[in-house]
Write a protein that holds these residues in place. Structure first.
Motif, PDB file in Angstrom:
ATOM      1  N   VAL A  19       0.847  -1.188   0.000  1.00  0.00           N
ATOM      2  CA  VAL A  19       0.000   0.000   0.000  1.00  0.00           C
ATOM      3  C   VAL A  19       0.887   1.244   0.000  1.00  0.00           C
ATOM      4  CG1 VAL A  19      -1.780   1.277   1.266  1.00  0.00           C
ATOM      5  CG2 VAL A  19      -1.801  -1.242   1.247  1.00  0.00           C
ATOM      6  N   PRO A  20       0.666   2.185  -0.901  1.00  0.00           N
ATOM      7  CA  PRO A  20       1.491   3.406  -0.933  1.00  0.00           C
ATOM      8  C   PRO A  20       1.500   4.111   0.419  1.00  0.00           C
ATOM      9  CG  PRO A  20       0.121   3.265  -2.894  1.00  0.00           C
ATOM     10  CD  PRO A  20      -0.340   2.163  -1.991  1.00  0.00           C
ATOM     11  N   GLY A  21       2.687   4.608   0.780  1.00  0.00           N
ATOM     12  CA  GLY A  21       2.813   5.335   2.033  1.00  0.00           C
ATOM     13  C   GLY A  21       3.173   4.472   3.214  1.00  0.00           C
ATOM     14  N   ALA A  25       6.148  -0.096   1.210  1.00  0.00           N
ATOM     15  CA  ALA A  25       6.220   0.644  -0.044  1.00  0.00           C
ATOM     16  C   ALA A  25       7.485   1.492  -0.113  1.00  0.00           C
ATOM     17  CB  ALA A  25       4.975   1.520  -0.200  1.00  0.00           C
ATOM     18  N   ASP A  26       7.813   2.167   0.990  1.00  0.00           N
ATOM     19  CA  ASP A  26       9.028   2.982   1.010  1.00  0.00           C
ATOM     20  C   ASP A  26      10.277   2.109   0.861  1.00  0.00           C
ATOM     21  OD1 ASP A  26       7.416   5.165   1.356  1.00  0.00           O
ATOM     22  OD2 ASP A  26       7.696   5.260   3.540  1.00  0.00           O
ATOM     23  N   THR A  27      10.258   0.928   1.500  1.00  0.00           N
ATOM     24  CA  THR A  27      11.399   0.003   1.385  1.00  0.00           C
ATOM     25  C   THR A  27      11.558  -0.478  -0.048  1.00  0.00           C
ATOM     26  OG1 THR A  27      11.102  -0.729   3.668  1.00  0.00           O
ATOM     27  CG2 THR A  27      12.375  -2.162   2.211  1.00  0.00           C
ATOM     28  N   ALA A  28      10.449  -0.766  -0.720  1.00  0.00           N
ATOM     29  CA  ALA A  28      10.513  -1.235  -2.104  1.00  0.00           C
ATOM     30  C   ALA A  28      11.162  -0.192  -3.012  1.00  0.00           C
ATOM     31  CB  ALA A  28       9.104  -1.577  -2.598  1.00  0.00           C
ATOM     32  N   VAL A  29      10.863   1.067  -2.789  1.00  0.00           N
ATOM     33  CA  VAL A  29      11.458   2.140  -3.603  1.00  0.00           C
ATOM     34  C   VAL A  29      12.967   2.194  -3.378  1.00  0.00           C
ATOM     35  CG1 VAL A  29      11.528   4.640  -3.950  1.00  0.00           C
ATOM     36  CG2 VAL A  29       9.327   3.477  -3.665  1.00  0.00           C
ATOM     37  N   ARG A  30      13.376   2.093  -2.130  1.00  0.00           N
ATOM     38  CA  ARG A  30      14.810   2.143  -1.833  1.00  0.00           C
ATOM     39  C   ARG A  30      15.532   0.918  -2.386  1.00  0.00           C
ATOM     40  NH1 ARG A  30      12.772   4.019   3.194  1.00  0.00           N
ATOM     41  NH2 ARG A  30      13.047   1.931   4.103  1.00  0.00           N
ATOM     42  N   LEU A  31      14.901  -0.256  -2.293  1.00  0.00           N
ATOM     43  CA  LEU A  31      15.533  -1.469  -2.810  1.00  0.00           C
ATOM     44  C   LEU A  31      15.706  -1.413  -4.325  1.00  0.00           C
ATOM     45  CD1 LEU A  31      13.795  -4.268  -0.689  1.00  0.00           C
ATOM     46  CD2 LEU A  31      16.161  -3.459  -0.528  1.00  0.00           C
ATOM     47  N   LEU A  32      14.737  -0.831  -5.017  1.00  0.00           N
ATOM     48  CA  LEU A  32      14.859  -0.686  -6.470  1.00  0.00           C
ATOM     49  C   LEU A  32      16.061   0.187  -6.812  1.00  0.00           C
ATOM     50  CD1 LEU A  32      13.771  -1.143  -9.330  1.00  0.00           C
ATOM     51  CD2 LEU A  32      12.295   0.871  -8.999  1.00  0.00           C
ATOM     52  N   ALA A  33      16.236   1.276  -6.066  1.00  0.00           N
ATOM     53  CA  ALA A  33      17.385   2.148  -6.303  1.00  0.00           C
ATOM     54  C   ALA A  33      18.701   1.423  -5.979  1.00  0.00           C
ATOM     55  CB  ALA A  33      17.260   3.418  -5.466  1.00  0.00           C
ATOM     56  N   LEU A  34      18.706   0.628  -4.913  1.00  0.00           N
ATOM     57  CA  LEU A  34      19.902  -0.126  -4.556  1.00  0.00           C
ATOM     58  C   LEU A  34      20.248  -1.174  -5.608  1.00  0.00           C
ATOM     59  CD1 LEU A  34      19.391  -0.667  -0.708  1.00  0.00           C
ATOM     60  CD2 LEU A  34      21.173   0.688  -1.806  1.00  0.00           C
ATOM     61  N   GLN A  35      19.209  -1.819  -6.159  1.00  0.00           N
ATOM     62  CA  GLN A  35      19.467  -2.827  -7.192  1.00  0.00           C
ATOM     63  C   GLN A  35      20.138  -2.199  -8.398  1.00  0.00           C
ATOM     64  OE1 GLN A  35      16.805  -3.272 -10.296  1.00  0.00           O
ATOM     65  NE2 GLN A  35      18.842  -3.765 -11.052  1.00  0.00           N
ATOM     66  N   ARG A  36      19.688  -1.043  -8.811  1.00  0.00           N
ATOM     67  CA  ARG A  36      20.257  -0.396  -9.987  1.00  0.00           C
ATOM     68  C   ARG A  36      21.672   0.117  -9.699  1.00  0.00           C
ATOM     69  NH1 ARG A  36      14.578   2.430 -12.075  1.00  0.00           N
ATOM     70  NH2 ARG A  36      13.798   0.501 -13.048  1.00  0.00           N
TER      71      ARG A  36
END
Length: 495
Positions: A19-21, A25-36
């Motif tokens: 669920v946004p917020g 959800a916040d962890t998923a955004v950070r993990l995507l950035a870490l993966q890249r």
């Protein structure tokens, strides 16, 4: 191949069902950035490793160059020489044969795990096949497609190109038997047999038929009270039940005589060594034992092995440092007893990062060269001046490409990359800069703990003797008397 919806910081949480917020959800955004970012960093490492690649050749010098490069990379990356060799080969393939996919890795679109899977599955591909993979897979929507779809489509593409290639290895050429250790060091190991499917199926079925036939005979023997056939450990007789099919398959494989067509097979250079801490042997500790100095086994298994052996070999060590007490000789070649001691100290090749076992083809190497004209002048044949090297690294040491120096505390300091040369075009000096690594002496890390445990046990034993003596001469009763100057009003209980 396109994703239905692009994977972005805004959509990653939705795709994961968060669920946004929320925290998820916040962890998923950070993990995507870490993966890249991880993909970009991995690409940087591969680009650094790629120049270390040396094309395979039949001459020994090229093989020596590859081995030296692997040692340099292994020291820097703090990994094994075999893994370093794999990384160098993968870096060359990624940069020079899969450039479009490498660009996607540098951009952060291609996860490291996906890139490594591509390199593993295309390892035997020709340059033409690699170019086909590079062209097709780099065009996929790698930044957004889900992992299931990537793996499925990659398998289809690799299988198609694999079978279409003119140099596809035949199943008959891939026969292999490999030993694999347990990933959790639970005292087990695996022998993996690879070969053509019909042959492996035939072996499995013959093994199964043999096990079932023996199990039937055991069942009849138990019912008739007759001697039980093929009961090597007496388990069926002890339990009154036939062995399981799994146990019988294992016994058939491990107890059968290996046929070598009349070729005499040399005996083992070393016996299989099980190093058991003395407190474990006595049942006062559950510290694991080591097979051949590298493979941990549970304490219960070590005690069972020790109980079944008629001879034990004691390893003398310093009770404080754990260092093996040195042995010496006046000859050039170390005797068998010294080789055993060296093998215990060096269960694998002593070169940094090498994990080749020293039980086969390992060579005893003098760190300070032996003086054949005057053995007393230096370079003596003793444990302090010897170590075991695999064939490849002993050759590099002989050629001066790697150079060990042993310090007074037993630490071995390695100079790696001693090759030099001159460019034919510029006349400038070339060659790799020297790398350095220091390897401390291998010590029995549990020895200080065991020494303390033995000290405590001895102190307790001595205290027990003193109490017994006090009790016998009546001094203990005097200490309990209220008029004694050392009397303590605290309630005492004699044991």
């Amino acid at each position: 191949m396109r994703a239905r919806h692009p994977l972005t910081p805004q959509s990653v949480a939705e795709r994961g069902g968060a669920v946004p917020g929320t925290v998820e959800a916040d962890t998923a955004v950070r993990l995507l950035a870490l993966q890249r970012e991880q993909s970009r960093e991995h690409a940087r490492m591969l680009r650094e490793l790629a120049p270390l690649w040396i094309a395979p050749a039949n001459d020994e010098e090229a093989a020596d160059d590859r081995a030296e490069s692997a040692v340099v990379a292994a020291v820097a990356l703090r990994t094994t020489t075999s893994h370093a060799s794999t990384l160098i080969r993968q870096a060359h393939t990624a940069v020079h044969h899969l450039p479009a996919l490498f660009a996607r890795l540098e951009a952060g679109d291609l996860p490291v795990e996906w890139h490594q899977r591509i390199l593993r599955t295309t390892r035997e591909f020709t340059p033409a096949q690699l170019a086909e993979v590079d062209q097709r897979v780099s065009a996929w929507d790698l930044a957004s497609i889900p992992v299931q779809r990537f793996r499925r489509e990659l398998r289809v593409l690799v299988a198609w190109l694999h079978h279409a290639g003119e140099t596809t290895p035949r199943p008959e050429d891939q026969r292999e038997v490999a030993l694999e250790g347990s990933p959790v060091d639970d005292g087990t190991a695996t022998v993996r047999i690879t070969g053509p499917v019909p042959e492996i199926l035939s072996l499995s079925r013959r093994l199964d038929a043999s096990a079932r036939a023996i199990q039937d005979q055991q069942r009849h023997a138990l019912a008739d009270g007759a001697p039980i056939p093929f009961d090597p450990d007496g388990q069926a007789a002890a339990t009154g039940a036939p062995l399981t099919l799994g146990a019988l398959r294992y016994a058939i494989l491990t107890r059968s005589v290996l046929e070598t067509g009349g070729i005499e097979v040399p005996g083992e250079r070393f016996r299989i060594s099980v190093m058991v801490p003395v407190m474990t042997l006595m049942g006062h500790s559950d510290a694991p034992a080591l097979i051949d100095g590298t493979i941990p086994i549970p304490a219960s298994m070590a005690r069972m092995i020790a109980a079944g052996e008629p001879f034990w070999h004691r390893i003398l060590t310093d009770p404080v440092t754990g260092a093996h007490i040195p042995a010496t000789t006046t000859s050039y070649r170390p005797p068998a007893s010294m080789l055993e001691q060296l093998r215990i100290q060096h269960p694998v090749c002593a070169v940094p990062g090498c994990i080749r076992s020293s039980t086969s083809r390992a060579e005893a190497d003098h760190i300070t060269e032996y003086d054949h004209t005057d053995p007393t002048a230096g370079g003596q044949t003793c444990v302090a001046n010897l170590h075991l090297l695999c064939f490849t690294h002993h050759r590099l040491k002989t050629l001066g490409r790697i150079d060990p120096v042993r310090g007074p505390d037993g630490t071995t300091h390695w100079r790696i990359g001693t090759t030099t040369g001159t460019s034919t075009t510029t006349g400038a000096s070339t060659g790799r800069p020297r790398a350095a690594a220091s390897i401390p002496a291998n010590r029995d890390l549990t020895t200080p703990l065991l020494a303390q445990a033995l000290h405590d046990a001895w102190s307790q034993y001595q205290w027990g003797l003193e109490l017994t003596a006090l009790d016998r001469n009546g001094t203990l009763d005097q200490l309990h008397h209220p008029d004694h100057p050392d009397h303590d009003d605290t309630d005492h209980h004699r044991t």
